[in-house]
Design an enzyme around this catalytic site. Structure first.
Site, short mmCIF file in Angstrom:
data_model
loop_
_atom_site.label_atom_id
_atom_site.label_comp_id
_atom_site.label_asym_id
_atom_site.label_seq_id
_atom_site.Cartn_x
_atom_site.Cartn_y
_atom_site.Cartn_z
N LYS A 38 -7.83 -7.02 -4.08
CA LYS A 38 -6.38 -7.02 -3.99
C LYS A 38 -6.00 -8.26 -3.17
O LYS A 38 -6.65 -8.55 -2.16
CB LYS A 38 -5.90 -5.74 -3.30
CG LYS A 38 -4.38 -5.60 -3.24
CD LYS A 38 -3.99 -4.25 -2.64
CE LYS A 38 -2.47 -4.07 -2.63
NZ LYS A 38 -2.08 -2.74 -2.10
N SER A 51 1.08 -0.09 -4.95
CA SER A 51 1.14 -1.54 -5.02
C SER A 51 -0.14 -2.19 -5.55
O SER A 51 -0.12 -3.38 -5.88
CB SER A 51 1.44 -2.11 -3.64
OG SER A 51 0.39 -1.83 -2.73
N SER A 54 -0.79 3.61 -2.51
CA SER A 54 -0.98 2.39 -3.29
C SER A 54 -2.36 2.22 -3.91
O SER A 54 -2.56 1.31 -4.71
CB SER A 54 -0.67 1.16 -2.44
OG SER A 54 0.71 1.06 -2.21
#
Lengths: 95, 477
Positions: free
Chosen positions: B66, B141, B165
Site C-alpha cells: 500500500k 482505503s 481499510s
C-alpha cells in the site's frame, strides 16, 4: 449544529486551509450533516467513564535519549521545496 | 506451465524447482499489464530476483505495498498530490522485514488519500476499479492492494486498517485480509492517518497466506513506541487448530439495518458451516456498537487534523507557487495539496478539538470508545471469537455514495469498533450476491491472531469461496 460562514472561516484559519468560494456551501452542508450525526453521542450514558485515548491505555515506552540515526541534514533538506545552507527556506517573516 | 497464484503455492513451486523467482516476477508483470485498467498501481518498480538467502521465508514471492509504507528510493504518495513526488530517505520497518524475508516488491498500490475513504475514489491518482465488476468500487482505503490480489497480479499485498481499510476492500474484492492487534505490526515508516487506530496488515487470497506473511511482518520494533513487546505465535503451525469447541459470538447489531438480505444469508450460512465443523454459536450483546461510527468519525478526524499539520510546504511534499507570505504558503499549499475528503476531515477534526467543543465532542467520543472496548472485553469472557458481516452490502457502484458522506461512512458500520478497541480481525470470502463477493468478519481478543487465522483456515478447508477469481463463472459449494 449549524455551521455559519464565521465558523467556517475560523476552522479554516485554525487548520490553515483556504477555500474556494464554490467549495463553501457544500462543505458547510457536509460538516453540518456530519456534526448532526455525531451529535448522537450526546445521548450516550457515559457515566463516570474515563476517556480512552489509546488501545494500550498505558504510558508510551520511552527510548534512551541518544542520537541513533546520525546527521541526515543533507538527505532531509534535499527533500525540501526550498533549502539553502542546510536550512529550510520560507517566505520572509521579519522585515 | 501455469504458475500457482498463492504465497504457499509459489513457495512450494520454488522449493520443488518447478519455477524460479524470475518466472513469478515475470508472471506478475504480465498479469499486471492485463489488468492495468483497474488503476491499482500508483508506482511500479523494476524488480530483480533476489539471490537465494538463508531464512528467506518469502524468498522470490512478488508483492505490492500500500502506498503509505515508506520505501527508500521509491516514491511514497499516500494517494495524495501533497506527496506525489515524495521519495522517502528511509524504509518502513514492514518493508525492511519483508525485504529481509526475500519478498520482491513489484510496486506501490493505489489507495484513498492518506487512508481516508471507503471506496478508493478519494485518490489523487484516480479510483481503483473492482476486478469483479469494473463499474463498482474496490473498497477502501486499501483498494489497490485488494484489487491486485483479487486479480491475481500479486499473491499478497500490504495494507493498513484505521476503520476497516483492510477488511472492507478484502470483502468487496473477494480476498482474505487480516488487521492485527494494535501494536502487533510496527507503524514506523507507515504514514500516519489516526495514530491510535492505524495498524498495518496483509491482504492475500487465503488465511494460510495471511499467516505466512504476517509471520514476517509482526513483532516488536523499538522504533515504534506503541509496538507491543509480546512474542509472536507460530501462525502457520496454529492453522491446524480445528474449529471443534470454538465458541463464536454472534451479535445482532452486526446484522442491523443497512445489512442486505443476501449478505445476512451468506454470513449465516458461513456460521452454520462453522457450527457443522464443531464450533459453538453463542448470542452476545455489544450494546454500544451503534455508537461506534459516530465516535470513530470524531476521533479519527481529530487525530488526522493533528497528524496532517506536518504538511506545510516547508520540509517536504507539495508547495504552492509564489506564496505571498508564510500564512499564504501554509494555506494554499494545504488547500491545493489535499483533496476534498481530506480537507473535510481535517476541518471536522479541527472543530472537535477546538476550544468550546473539545469536551462535547472529542472527550465524549473517547468515553464512548471505552464503552465500546468494554463491550468487547465482556463478550470475550464468554466467547473465543465474534463473527458477522464485514460490510453491510457488496461493492457499490462508482460514484454512488460520493455525494453523501454519511452513506459512505455507513459502509464501515461493522468494522470501526474493532479499531477503537485495538483488536485483531479478519475478513474472508463467504459467498456472492449478483456475482459480487461477500465478506465474513471474524474478530478476536487482543493478540489472538493465531486463533483468527486458524478459524479462517479451517473454514477455507471446507469451502471454496476464497478460490473464486474474477472472470470465472459458477458458484462454489
Amino acid at each position: 449544529m449549524a455551521i455559519n460562514d464565521d465558523d467556517l472561516d475560523k476552522l479554516c484559519f485554525l487548520a490553515r486551509l483556504a477555500l474556494n468560494e464554490g467549495d463553501r456551501a457544500p462543505l458547510k452542508s457536509d460538516l453540518q450533516r456530519m456534526l448532526g450525526f455525531v451529535d448522537s453521542l450526546r445521548d450516550a450514558d457515559v457515566g463516570d467513564c474515563a476517556p480512552m485515548a489509546h488501545p494500550h491505555d498505558s504510558d508510551l515506552r520511552r527510548r534512551v535519549d541518544a542520537v541513533s540515526s546520525g546527521d541526515q541534514c543533507d538527505q532531509l533538506t534535499a527533500l525540501a521545496p526550498a533549502a539553502s545552507a542546510g536550512m529550510f527556506l520560507v517566505p520572509k517573516v521579519i522585515e | 506451465m501455469s504458475l500457482p497464484t498463492t504465497v504457499a503455492g509459489q513457495l512450494d513451486a520454488l522449493a520443488a524447482g518447478h519455477c524460479q523467482a524470475a518466472d513469478l516476477i515475470q508472471a506478475a508483470r504480465e498479469q499486471g499489464c492485463r489488468h492495468a485498467d483497474l488503476n491499482a498501481w500508483i508506482s511500479e518498480v523494476e524488480p530483480t530476483a533476489p539471490a537465494a538467502a538463508e531464512n528467506a521465508k518469502l524468498g522470490g514471492i512478488p508483492y505490492a505495498h500500500k502506498d503509505l509504507f515508506c520505501t527508500a528510493g521509491v516514491r511514497t504518495t499516500c494517494g495524495s498530490k501533497m506527496l506525489a513526488d515524495f521519495v522517502p530517505p528511509y524504509s518502513a520497518t514492514v518493508h525492511e522485514r519483508l525485504d529481509r524475508a526475500g519478498a520482491v516488491l513489484m510496486g506501490k498500490a493505489n489507495m484513498d488519500e492518506f487512508g481516508m475513504g471507503s471506496s478508493n475514489e478519494h485518490s489523487h491518482f484516480g479510483a481503483v476499479l473492482n476486478p469483479w465488476d469494473r463499474q463498482r468500487v474496490a473498497g477502501g482505503s486499501s483498494g489497490g492492494s485488494a484489487a491486485l490480489v483479487a486479480a491475481r497480479v500479486v499473491p499478497f499485498a500490504t495494507a493498513t486498517d484505521t476503520g476497516g481499510s483492510i477488511r472492507q476492500p478484502a470483502a468487496f474484492c473477494g480476498v482474505s485480509g487480516i488487521k492485527p492487534t494494535y501494536g502487533r505490526v510496527s507503524r514506523w515508516g507507515m504514514v500516519a492517518y489516526a495514530s491510535s487506530l492505524d495498524q498495518g496488515g496483509v491482504i492475500a487470497q487465503t488465511a494460510e497466506d495471511c499467516a505466512l506473511v504476517l509471520q514476517q511482518m509482526a513483532g516488536f520494533d523499538e522504533r515504534d513506541s506503541t509496538s507491543l513487546q509480546a512474542p509472536v505465535d507460530d501462525y502457520r503451525q496454529a492453522l491446524q487448530q480445528p474449529l471443534r469447541g470454538l465458541r463464536i459470538g454472534v451479535a445482532k447489531c452486526f446484522f442491523g439495518s443497512g445489512v442486505s438480505d443476501p449478505v445476512a444469508v451468506a454470513v449465516n450460512a458461513a456460521l452454520a458451516q462453522m457450527e457443522a465443523q464443531g464450533a459453538v454459536l453463542v448470542d452476545i450483546d455489544l450494546s454500544h456498537a451503534e455508537l461506534a461510527i459516530a465516535a470513530y468519525y470524531l476521533i479519527a478526524p481529530a487525530e488526522a487534523s493533528s497528524n496532517l499539520s506536518r504538511y506545510d510546504g516547508v520540509r517536504y511534499g507539495y508547495r504552492c507557487e509564489q506564496p505571498r507570505d508564510l500564512d499564504d504558503l501554509y494555506r494554499r499549499t494545504r488547500s491545493e495539496g489535499f483533496g476534498a475528503e481530506v480537507r473535510k476531515r481535517i476541518l471536522l477534526g479541527t472543530y472537535a478539538l477546538s476550544a468550546g467543543y473539545y469536551d462535547a465532542y472529542y472527550l465524549r467520543a473517547q468515553k464512548v470508545r471505552r464503552l465500546i472496548a468494554g463491550d468487547y472485553s465482556r463478550a470475550f469472557e464468554g466467547v473465543d471469537l465474534i463473527a458477522g458481516p464485514t460490510a453491510p452490502t457488496v461493492a457499490f457502484k462508482l460514484g454512488e455514495k460520493l455525494a453523501d458522506p454519511l452513506a459512505m461512512y455507513a459502509s464501515d458500520v461493522n468494522t470501526v469498533g474493532v479499531n477503537l478497541a485495538g483488536l485483531p480481525a479478519m475478513s474472508i470470502p463467504c459467498g456472492f450476491d449478483q456475482g459480487l463477493p461477500i465478506g465474513l468478519q471474524l474478530i478476536g481478543p487482543a493478540l489472538s491472531e493465531a486463533r483468527l487465522l486458524a478459524a479462517a483456515h479451517q473454514y477455507q478447508l471446507h469451502t471454496g469461496w476464497h478460490q473464486q477469481r474474477p472472470g470465472t463463472s459458477g458458484v462454489p459449494s
